[in-house]
Design a protein around this motif. Structure first.
Motif, mmCIF file in Angstrom:
data_model
loop_
_atom_site.group_PDB
_atom_site.id
_atom_site.type_symbol
_atom_site.label_atom_id
_atom_site.label_comp_id
_atom_site.label_asym_id
_atom_site.label_seq_id
_atom_site.Cartn_x
_atom_site.Cartn_y
_atom_site.Cartn_z
ATOM 1 N N TYR A 1 -18.626 -31.909 101.184
ATOM 2 C CA TYR A 1 -18.256 -31.342 102.475
ATOM 3 C C TYR A 1 -18.502 -32.328 103.610
ATOM 4 C CZ TYR A 1 -23.226 -30.899 103.429
ATOM 5 O OH TYR A 1 -24.550 -31.183 103.634
ATOM 6 N N ASN A 2 -17.938 -31.978 104.765
ATOM 7 C CA ASN A 2 -18.200 -32.686 106.009
ATOM 8 C C ASN A 2 -18.741 -31.698 107.029
ATOM 9 O OD1 ASN A 2 -17.311 -35.382 105.434
ATOM 10 N ND2 ASN A 2 -15.200 -34.653 105.510
ATOM 11 N N PRO A 3 -19.879 -31.992 107.660
ATOM 12 C CA PRO A 3 -20.343 -31.130 108.747
ATOM 13 C C PRO A 3 -19.332 -31.191 109.889
ATOM 14 C CG PRO A 3 -22.071 -32.635 108.010
ATOM 15 C CD PRO A 3 -20.784 -33.110 107.410
ATOM 16 N N ASN A 4 -19.276 -30.143 110.689
ATOM 17 C CA ASN A 4 -18.358 -30.135 111.826
ATOM 18 C C ASN A 4 -18.964 -30.764 113.065
ATOM 19 O OD1 ASN A 4 -16.175 -28.956 110.522
ATOM 20 N ND2 ASN A 4 -16.958 -26.888 110.826
ATOM 21 N N SER A 5 -20.187 -31.248 112.933
ATOM 22 C CA SER A 5 -20.856 -31.925 114.032
ATOM 23 C C SER A 5 -21.334 -33.275 113.550
ATOM 24 C CB SER A 5 -22.037 -31.094 114.534
ATOM 25 O OG SER A 5 -22.838 -31.838 115.443
ATOM 26 N N GLU A 6 -21.349 -34.252 114.433
ATOM 27 C CA GLU A 6 -21.860 -35.572 114.071
ATOM 28 C C GLU A 6 -23.355 -35.514 113.789
ATOM 29 O OE1 GLU A 6 -20.329 -38.510 113.478
ATOM 30 O OE2 GLU A 6 -18.529 -37.284 113.560
ATOM 31 N N LYS A 7 -24.043 -34.559 114.419
ATOM 32 C CA LYS A 7 -25.473 -34.416 114.207
ATOM 33 C C LYS A 7 -25.727 -33.644 112.917
ATOM 34 C CE LYS A 7 -26.652 -34.360 119.137
ATOM 35 N NZ LYS A 7 -27.303 -33.565 120.215
ATOM 36 N N ILE A 8 -26.709 -34.094 112.147
ATOM 37 C CA ILE A 8 -27.056 -33.421 110.904
ATOM 38 C C ILE A 8 -27.888 -32.178 111.184
ATOM 39 C CG2 ILE A 8 -28.369 -33.632 108.764
ATOM 40 C CD1 ILE A 8 -27.580 -36.507 108.602
ATOM 41 N N GLU A 9 -28.815 -32.289 112.131
ATOM 42 C CA GLU A 9 -29.709 -31.174 112.406
ATOM 43 C C GLU A 9 -29.073 -30.179 113.368
ATOM 44 O OE1 GLU A 9 -33.904 -31.979 112.995
ATOM 45 O OE2 GLU A 9 -33.491 -34.087 112.604
ATOM 46 N N HIS B 1 -16.545 -38.263 102.297
ATOM 47 C CA HIS B 1 -17.269 -37.112 102.830
ATOM 48 C C HIS B 1 -18.691 -37.526 103.153
ATOM 49 C CE1 HIS B 1 -17.613 -37.161 98.413
ATOM 50 N NE2 HIS B 1 -18.864 -36.776 98.612
ATOM 51 N N ARG B 2 -19.398 -36.638 103.857
ATOM 52 C CA ARG B 2 -20.757 -36.976 104.292
ATOM 53 C C ARG B 2 -21.838 -36.278 103.479
ATOM 54 N NH1 ARG B 2 -21.780 -36.166 110.414
ATOM 55 N NH2 ARG B 2 -23.758 -37.123 109.788
ATOM 56 N N GLY B 3 -21.488 -35.225 102.759
ATOM 57 C CA GLY B 3 -22.527 -34.502 102.047
ATOM 58 C C GLY B 3 -22.049 -33.856 100.768
ATOM 59 N N GLN B 4 -23.002 -33.552 99.879
ATOM 60 C CA GLN B 4 -22.713 -32.811 98.657
ATOM 61 C C GLN B 4 -23.886 -31.878 98.363
ATOM 62 O OE1 GLN B 4 -21.994 -35.130 95.067
ATOM 63 N NE2 GLN B 4 -21.013 -33.400 94.056
ATOM 64 N N VAL B 5 -23.575 -30.654 97.998
ATOM 65 C CA VAL B 5 -24.602 -29.678 97.645
ATOM 66 C C VAL B 5 -25.135 -30.027 96.260
ATOM 67 C CG1 VAL B 5 -25.146 -27.247 97.308
ATOM 68 C CG2 VAL B 5 -23.424 -27.916 99.004
ATOM 69 N N VAL B 6 -26.452 -30.196 96.156
ATOM 70 C CA VAL B 6 -27.042 -30.624 94.886
ATOM 71 C C VAL B 6 -27.948 -29.561 94.267
ATOM 72 C CG1 VAL B 6 -26.888 -33.063 95.490
ATOM 73 C CG2 VAL B 6 -28.946 -31.774 96.096
ATOM 74 N N GLY B 7 -28.060 -28.414 94.904
ATOM 75 C CA GLY B 7 -28.874 -27.343 94.332
ATOM 76 C C GLY B 7 -28.965 -26.164 95.278
ATOM 77 N N GLU B 8 -29.242 -24.999 94.731
ATOM 78 C CA GLU B 8 -29.374 -23.780 95.531
ATOM 79 C C GLU B 8 -30.469 -22.903 94.943
ATOM 80 O OE1 GLU B 8 -25.213 -22.391 97.260
ATOM 81 O OE2 GLU B 8 -25.167 -22.533 95.088
ATOM 82 N N PHE B 9 -31.100 -22.129 95.803
ATOM 83 C CA PHE B 9 -32.055 -21.125 95.342
ATOM 84 C C PHE B 9 -32.249 -20.092 96.442
ATOM 85 C CE2 PHE B 9 -34.603 -24.322 97.494
ATOM 86 C CZ PHE B 9 -35.492 -23.573 98.247
ATOM 87 N N ASN B 10 -32.791 -18.953 96.076
ATOM 88 C CA ASN B 10 -33.089 -17.898 97.036
ATOM 89 C C ASN B 10 -34.585 -17.832 97.292
ATOM 90 O OD1 ASN B 10 -30.446 -16.910 97.482
ATOM 91 N ND2 ASN B 10 -30.529 -15.767 95.572
ATOM 92 N N ILE B 11 -34.960 -17.663 98.542
ATOM 93 C CA ILE B 11 -36.364 -17.486 98.903
ATOM 94 C C ILE B 11 -36.777 -16.076 98.501
ATOM 95 C CG2 ILE B 11 -37.995 -17.378 100.818
ATOM 96 C CD1 ILE B 11 -36.249 -19.415 102.274
ATOM 97 N N GLU B 12 -37.861 -15.962 97.766
ATOM 98 C CA GLU B 12 -38.295 -14.663 97.241
ATOM 99 C C GLU B 12 -39.123 -13.866 98.244
ATOM 100 O OE1 GLU B 12 -37.102 -13.585 94.504
ATOM 101 O OE2 GLU B 12 -36.129 -15.488 93.986
ATOM 102 N N GLU B 13 -39.367 -14.448 99.391
ATOM 103 C CA GLU B 13 -40.181 -13.799 100.409
ATOM 104 C C GLU B 13 -39.589 -12.456 100.826
ATOM 105 O OE1 GLU B 13 -43.622 -14.592 102.957
ATOM 106 O OE2 GLU B 13 -42.657 -15.962 101.557
ATOM 107 N N LYS B 14 -40.445 -11.455 100.965
ATOM 108 C CA LYS B 14 -40.016 -10.141 101.425
ATOM 109 C C LYS B 14 -40.568 -9.891 102.826
ATOM 110 C CE LYS B 14 -39.714 -8.136 96.787
ATOM 111 N NZ LYS B 14 -40.165 -7.057 95.875
ATOM 112 N N GLY B 15 -40.044 -8.846 103.483
ATOM 113 C CA GLY B 15 -40.530 -8.524 104.811
ATOM 114 C C GLY B 15 -39.802 -9.311 105.878
#
Length: 294
Positions: A56-64, A79-93
């Motif tokens: 993918y390419n971000p729509n902004s020149e800034k990464i943050e 391109h400027r980036g590639q997704v290399v992993g995903e996970f869900n945060i298990e935190e509740k509340g």
């Protein structure tokens, strides 16, 4: 070591703006511009639709910063980036806060990236780990997803970074697992205080973490045959001793005496010959080269 961490935008919000400038350019330039703009608009996707392997390419020149959408592109295009992993945060509340979410990503994303592209030396120059994380607003809608990405801060790269651990030979995987763990222990346990005198216990804890990782790395290296690998193992055994001395230092002066050869002993340039013998990438990443050069 600071890792850039872009923030996810609230779920369901997306904005696509295509600006087609028609000025004094010739007709063909206008048509090309229109085609490029239309292609970019058609490729817009919500950041919530990202999947492991997507380029993918971000729509902004800034990464943050907060992201509403990204441009999904074929990996064989620049391109400027590639997704290399995903996970869900298990935190509740309620939302635990940006710092807490970032800390979770700091801990989990290196492992996710390591499975996708185990040899960081093989990455294009300038590519670093970043991630999309939930915001307080998206958390309230049920968002818990973190997308770990390798992103180039400036410029682009072509091709997928995928080189999964399954494609490695056993000895290559053993070496990389051990070496990566050593440098992770060094940087992930870096105290905030710049001077040892301000936080001796924090620096001793870092040294202990590195020594422990080195012992595990050495165990793996003992099972690998090769002249250069054997030479590296001997050097690292001596280096491990220095880290253990630093971890047991009675005062700041004793720590400094042990730390100097301990840190020097992890110079990545000293691993090049063993890496070549193992068939791994042999170009020291520019950031690492700069650290040990200084």
């Amino acid at each position: 070591m600071t890792i850039r961490a872009p923030f996810r935008s609230p779920r369901g919000i997306s904005a696509v703006v295509a600006l087609l400038a028609v000025g004094a350019a010739g007709c063909s330039d206008v048509v090309d511009s229109a085609k490029n703009g239309a292609t970019k608009a058609a490729r817009q996707r919500s950041v919530f639709s990202l999947s492991t392997g997507d380029c993918y390419n971000p729509n902004s020149e800034k990464i943050e910063g907060e992201a509403l959408a990204i441009e999904l592109v074929p990996c064989d295009e620049p391109h400027r980036g590639q997704v290399v992993g995903e996970f869900n945060i298990e935190e509740k509340g309620g939302f635990p806060g940006d710092e807490a979410v970032t800390a979770i990503a700091d801990e989990r994303c290196p492992a996710e990236a390591g499975e996708f592209a185990p040899d960081t030396w093989a990455l294009p120059e300038g590519v670093g780990l970043s991630y999309y994380t939930p915001t307080a607003e998206s958390w309230a809608t049920g968002d818990r997803a973190v997308s770990c990405t390798y992103t180039k801060e400036s410029g682009e790269f072509t091709g997928s970074l995928k080189a999964g651990a399954k494609s490695l030979k056993p000895e290559q995987k053993t070496y990389l697992n051990g070496a990566n763990a050593v440098y992770d222990a060094l940087w992930m346990n870096q105290p905030e205080a710049e001077n040892v005198e301000e936080d001796l216990e924090g620096y001793k804890a870092q040294a202990d973490a590195v020594a422990t990782a080195l012992d595990a790395h050495l165990d793996g290296l003992r099972g690998i045959e090769g002249t250069e690998t054997g030479k590296l193992r001997s050097r690292l055994e001596e280096t491990a001793g220095h880290w253990k001395d630093a971890a047991k230092a009675s005062d700041a002066e004793a720590f400094y005496v042990a730390y100097d050869p301990a840190f020097t002993g992890l110079d990545p340039n000293d691993t090049v010959a063993a890496r070549k013998e193992l068939g791994l990438a042999t170009t020291v990443p520019a950031d690492d080269a700069e650290v040990w050069a200084s």
